[in-house]
Design an enzyme around this catalytic site. Structure first.
Site, PDB file in Angstrom:
ATOM      1  N   ASP A 194       0.836  -1.209   0.000  1.00  9.38           N
ATOM      2  CA  ASP A 194       0.000   0.000   0.000  1.00  9.38           C
ATOM      3  C   ASP A 194       0.864   1.248   0.000  1.00  9.38           C
ATOM      4  OD1 ASP A 194      -3.050  -1.071   0.926  1.00  9.38           O
ATOM      5  OD2 ASP A 194      -1.369  -2.359   1.437  1.00  9.38           O
ATOM      6  N   ASN A 278      -6.631  -3.847  -4.631  1.00  9.20           N
ATOM      7  CA  ASN A 278      -7.881  -3.247  -5.117  1.00  9.20           C
ATOM      8  C   ASN A 278      -7.648  -1.939  -5.858  1.00  9.20           C
ATOM      9  OD1 ASN A 278      -7.286  -2.584  -2.231  1.00  9.20           O
ATOM     10  ND2 ASN A 278      -8.912  -1.079  -2.548  1.00  9.20           N
ATOM     11  N   HIS A 370     -11.582  -2.938   6.995  1.00 10.23           N
ATOM     12  CA  HIS A 370     -11.526  -4.204   6.245  1.00 10.23           C
ATOM     13  C   HIS A 370     -11.698  -5.433   7.140  1.00 10.23           C
ATOM     14  CE1 HIS A 370     -10.385  -1.755   2.886  1.00 10.23           C
ATOM     15  NE2 HIS A 370      -9.270  -1.371   3.456  1.00 10.23           N
ATOM     16  N   HIS A 397      -3.457  -3.996   2.513  1.00  9.50           N
ATOM     17  CA  HIS A 397      -4.860  -3.547   2.530  1.00  9.50           C
ATOM     18  C   HIS A 397      -5.190  -2.708   3.766  1.00  9.50           C
ATOM     19  CE1 HIS A 397      -8.614  -3.536   0.497  1.00  9.50           C
ATOM     20  NE2 HIS A 397      -9.263  -4.346   1.313  1.00  9.50           N
ATOM     21  N   HIS A 399      -4.010  -0.284   6.522  1.00 12.06           N
ATOM     22  CA  HIS A 399      -2.884   0.650   6.540  1.00 12.06           C
ATOM     23  C   HIS A 399      -2.303   0.765   7.938  1.00 12.06           C
ATOM     24  CE1 HIS A 399      -5.063   2.529   2.868  1.00 12.06           C
ATOM     25  NE2 HIS A 399      -4.432   1.419   2.561  1.00 12.06           N
TER      26      HIS A 399
END
Length: 569
Positions: A194, A278, A370, A397, A399
Site C-alpha cells: 500500500d 484493489n 476491512h 490492505h 494501513h
C-alpha cells in the site's frame, strides 16, 4: 556429516544471538496480545508528491528508456522492463506504435563488456472513459525482455533500449539470487504494501534502500493513481467522499509513470515481485480492468504455469513464494485454486524448505478497517494452505501493522502460518488507527464489502467472541499491532530460522530502532502428521507454553547444541 555440522553450528549461532539480543522466537508463543497505540504527535497521513517533484519528473527525452525495473523469471533468468516514448492524456489520444522502438538488453559480468544480447516484446495500453469532462490516456511503449543463462550470486551489468536509434540507457547492475537450496537464501527481502506516492512513501523507500535488500516483495496497492480524477489536480484520501458525482472510479494514469520513475533507483538493481491490490482494478466503461497492472509489470506467470499475472509462484533460494489474487476467482472450483493445488503438490520442501504466501487482503485482521472483508477467500483456501504447512503469510490492505500468533480457523494452532499485515507503506489514505474490539468500533457486517467476491462474515461460535461479530478485546491470535507507517525485512538464516523485522517510518533509521522483531521458527517434524496429532504433539513438546528461550531452557538448549557440535568434531 558436514551438512549436519553446518546446520548445528548455524542453529547454535541463531540461538546465541537470540539469547544475547533478547529477540523472541515463535517457539516462545503464543504471545499475550499487545497493542501500541498511534502516536498522537504524528500525522495520520501526508500529502501526495506533486507531479513536478524531482523524483517523479521525466528526465530522459525521445525514445530513451525510463522506469527501468527488474523481476525474477526463473532462478537463472531475469525480466527487465522499461518504458519509452511519451504517454498522452486528453480527450483524444493517439496510441504509439509498439513496434516503432526495439526492445534490447545487453548484459555481461564486467562493466562495459556485454557478452550477451536479448530481445523481447513491447506493448501499450489505454485507459478510456466515454464520459463528458473525463480525459483518456494512452501509455508510452512498455518493453519486457527476459535475459537468461545467469549464474547465481553473480553481479551483472546491463543496458536496455534500442541500439539502432541509438537510444540505450546508462549502465545498471544487479546481483542474482542463489539457486533453490535448503542452505542458500537471499540476504534480505524487503516487504512493502500500500505504497502510494506521499512524503511517507519517500521515507519508506529511503529506509528500504538503506536496508540494502536483494529482493522486494510488494503486496499490492502500488501507485494509488485511482485517488484522482482524470484531470489530475489533488488526490483524495477518500475518493467517493471527495468526488461523489464521478461517473466511474477514475484514475490519473500519469501517477503510474511518476511511480515508475520514483521506484527506478531501487527496482532497476533489485528485482521487485508484485501482486495486485484493489487500487489496481481501475475499471473502464467497457468493463476492462487491471490494464495498468497487467501491461506494466512482468511476472513469472508462464514460468510457474499460471499463465496470468493475477497469481503465480517463484523461488528465491530456499524459499518458495506463492502470490495469490484476491480480486479474481479464488473458489475451489476455479482455475486459481486448481493451479494452487498443482503448484503445492510439485513443491519439494527438501529443496525449498520455506513456503511463503502473499495476497493483498488479510484474512486475520483486528482493525475496524476491512474487518472480515475477505472471509470468503479464507473459507475457500485456508485449509489447503494449512495442509501444505505454509510458514508465513504477508498481506496489506489495512494501513497499519499487525503480526499474528500461529493461527488456523481463528484458533491458536502451532502448525498454522504466521500471518503479517504490512499495508503501511505510506499512501494518501492515511494510517488506520481503530480496532474492531474497541467499544463502538466494531463495524457492521455491511460496512466492509469486498470489490470482488461475496460476503461470508463469521459469527463466532466459541471462544472469547462466542455469539459475536467482533471480539470484545484484542483477539488471542493477534500478537502485536501498531498504527504506523513502515516496511519489513525478512532474513532467512537457514531451513529452520528466519528473522523478521518491522521498521517504523518515524524512527531515526539505524539498526537499534525497530518496531517489531521476532525469529520465525519452522518445526516441520512436529507438523508433518495429521493436524490433530500435530497440535497435541507440539503443545506437549516445545510448542506453546515453552519456557522462555532467554531463561534456563535457553542455556540447556545451547548446551545440547554445543555438545552435538563437539560430538561432530
Amino acid at each position: 556429516m558436514e551438512g549436519r555440522l553446518l546446520k548445528s553450528l548455524t542453529m547454535m549461532m541463531v540461538i546465541l544471538m537470540s539469547a544475547s539480543a533478547k529477540i523472541p522466537t515463535t517457539m516462545d508463543g503464543p504471545f499475550n496480545p499487545e497493542t501500541r497505540k498511534f502516536d498522537p504527535s504524528l500525522r495520520r497521513g501526508s500529502d501526495d508528491l506533486p507531479m513536478n517533484h524531482t523524483r517523479l519528473k521525466k528526465n530522459v527525452t525521445s525514445n530513451f528508456p525510463e522506469q527501468i525495473a527488474l523481476a525474477l523469471s526463473t532462478p537463472n533468468s531475469m525480466w527487465v522492463s522499461w518504458i519509452t516514448g511519451d504517454a498522452q492524456i486528453g480527450k483524444n489520444v493517439t496510441p504509439l506504435d509498439p513496434s516503432s522502438v526495439a526492445s534490447e538488453v545487453w548484459y555481461g559480468k564486467k562493466s562495459g563488456v556485454y557478452s550477451k544480447k536479448r530481445h523481447g516484446v513491447s506493448v501499450i495500453y489505454n485507459q478510456l472513459y466515454p464520459f463528458k469532462g473525463l480525459l483518456n490516456y494512452t501509455s508510452g511503449i512498455i518493453h519486457h525482455v527476459k535475459i537468461d543463462g545467469l549464474v547465481p550470486g553473480t553481479t551483472y551489468y546491463y543496458k536496455c533500449g534500442d541500439s539502432s536509434i541509438p537510444a540505450m540507457s546508462d549502465e545498471r547492475l544487479f546481483k542474482t539470487l542463489p539457486l533453490p537450496s535448503p542452505n542458500a537464501y537471499p540476504s534480505r527481502i524487503g516487504v512493502v504494501g500500500d505504497l502510494g506516492l506521499t512524503s511517507n512513501t519517500t521515507t519508506t523507500i529511503d529506509h528500504l534502500i538503506q536496508n540494502d535488500p536483494s529482493l522486494v516483495v510488494m503486496v499490492g496497492d502500488l501507485s494509488y493513481a485511482n485517488q484522482y480524477l482524470t484531470t489530475g489536480g489533488d488526490g483524495a484520501s477518500c475518493f467517493s467522499c471527495a468526488f461523489p458525482d464521478a461517473p466511474i472510479r477514475e484514475t490519473y494514469q500519469p501517477r503510474w509513470d511518476g511511480w515508475g520513475r520514483f521506484m527506478e533507483p531501487l527496482i532497476s538493481r533489485v528485482p521487485m515481485m508484485i501482486i495486485e491490490g484493489n487500487h489496481e482494478i481501475e475499471p473502464q466503461a467497457s468493463g476492462v480492468t487491471f490494464e495498468s497492472y497487467l501491461k506494466r509489470f512482468a511476472v513469472p506467470s508462464k514460468e510457474s504455469r499460471s499463465n496470468t499475472n493475477f497469481y503465480y509462484s517463484f523461488d528465491a533460494g530456499g524459499i518458495h513464494f506463492i502470490m495469490l489474487g484476491a480480486y479474481i476467482d479464488y473458489n475451489k472450483t476455479g482455475a486459481q485454486y486448481s493451479w494452487l493445488q498443482n503448484d503445492l503438490r510439485k513443491l519439494n520442501r527438501s529443496v525449498t524448505p520455506w513456503l511463503v504466501a502473499t495476497w493483498h487482503s488479510p484474512w486475520y485482521n483486528s482493525y475496524s478497517s476491512h474487518y472480515q472483508e475477505f472471509e470468503c477467500m479464507r473459507l475457500e483456501m485456508e485449509e489447503l494452505l494449512y495442509e501444505y504447512h505454509v510458514d508465513i503469510v504477508f498481506s496489506g490492505h489495512v494501513h497499519a501493522y499487525e503480526r499474528m500468533n500461529r493461527v488456523y480457523n481463528y484458533s491458536l494452532d502451532p502448525c498454522g502460518p504466521v500471518y503479517i499485515t504490512i499495508g503501511d507503506g505510506g499512501n494518501i489514505e492515511k494510517v488506520d488507527v481503530e480496532f474492531a474490539d474497541e467499544p463502538g468500533k466494531c463495524p457492521s457486517p455491511s460496512d466492509n464489502i469486498p470489490e470482488f467476491g461475496g460476503v461470508c462474515h463469521t459469527n463466532f461460535t466459541s471462544g472469547p467472541a462466542k455469539g459475536k461479530f467482533c471480539w470484545d478485546k484484542q483477539p488471542e491470535w493477534s500478537a502485536f499491532r501498531e498504527s504506523s507507517f513502515g516496511h519489513g525485512i525478512l532474513e532467512v538464516v537457514n531451513s529452520t530460522y528466519a528473522l523478521w523485522t518491522w521498521h517504523r517510518n518515524q524512527d531515526i533509521y539505524k539498526e537499534n530502532d525497530i518496531g517489531d522483531q521476532i525469529y520465525i521458527v519452522r518445526q516441520p517434524e512436529l507438523c508433518s502428521v495429521s493436524p490433530q496429532l500435530s497440535q497435541t504433539k507440539q503443545s506437549d513438546a516445545t510448542g506453546f507454553g515453552v519456557h522462555d528461550l532467554h531463561g534456563s531452557s535457553s542455556c540447556f538448549l545451547i548446551f545440547v547444541i554445543a555438545f552435538t557440535w563437539l560430538h561432530f568434531l
